[in-house]
Design a protein around this motif. Structure first.
Motif, PDB file in Angstrom:
ATOM      1  N   GLY A 171       0.825  -1.205   0.000  1.00 47.94           N
ATOM      2  CA  GLY A 171       0.000   0.000   0.000  1.00 47.94           C
ATOM      3  C   GLY A 171       0.856   1.251   0.000  1.00 47.94           C
ATOM      4  N   PRO A 209      -7.795   0.231  -0.250  1.00 51.71           N
ATOM      5  CA  PRO A 209      -7.654  -0.065  -1.676  1.00 51.71           C
ATOM      6  C   PRO A 209      -8.987   0.165  -2.380  1.00 51.71           C
ATOM      7  N   TRP A 256      -5.376   2.869  -4.642  1.00 49.82           N
ATOM      8  CA  TRP A 256      -5.741   3.123  -3.255  1.00 49.82           C
ATOM      9  C   TRP A 256      -6.337   4.521  -3.153  1.00 49.82           C
TER      10      TRP A 256
END
Length: 77
Positions: free
Chosen positions: A27, A57, A63
């Motif tokens: 991420g 996400p 994201w």
């Protein structure tokens, strides 16, 4: 280390899409400070730093980063 695509949600960078450095979990960073995204500033301020935090996400590999607060230029460091 690769990059991850993020969409900024809320604040002056709303709907801006950028690639940020990917963290070990895949991420984006937990927090990100934007300076004048595409020339946007907070009304009434000569310049500002805009704090965003990792959200979740989205569809595909994108994201979202949610707006937290704006600070006078340089105060977010």
């Amino acid at each position: 280390m690769g990059e991850v695509r993020v969409r900024f949600v809320g604040g002056p960078a709303d709907d801006l899409v950028r690639a940020l450095p990917a963290q070990p979990d895949g991420g984006p960073p937990a927090h990100w400070v934007l300076r004048h995204p595409d020339g946007a500033t907070v009304p009434g301020e000569p310049g500002a730093d805009h704090l965003y935090e990792r959200d979740r996400p989205g569809l595909g590999a994108e994201w979202t980063m949610r707006f937290v607060h704006s600070y006078p230029m340089g105060a977010g460091e």
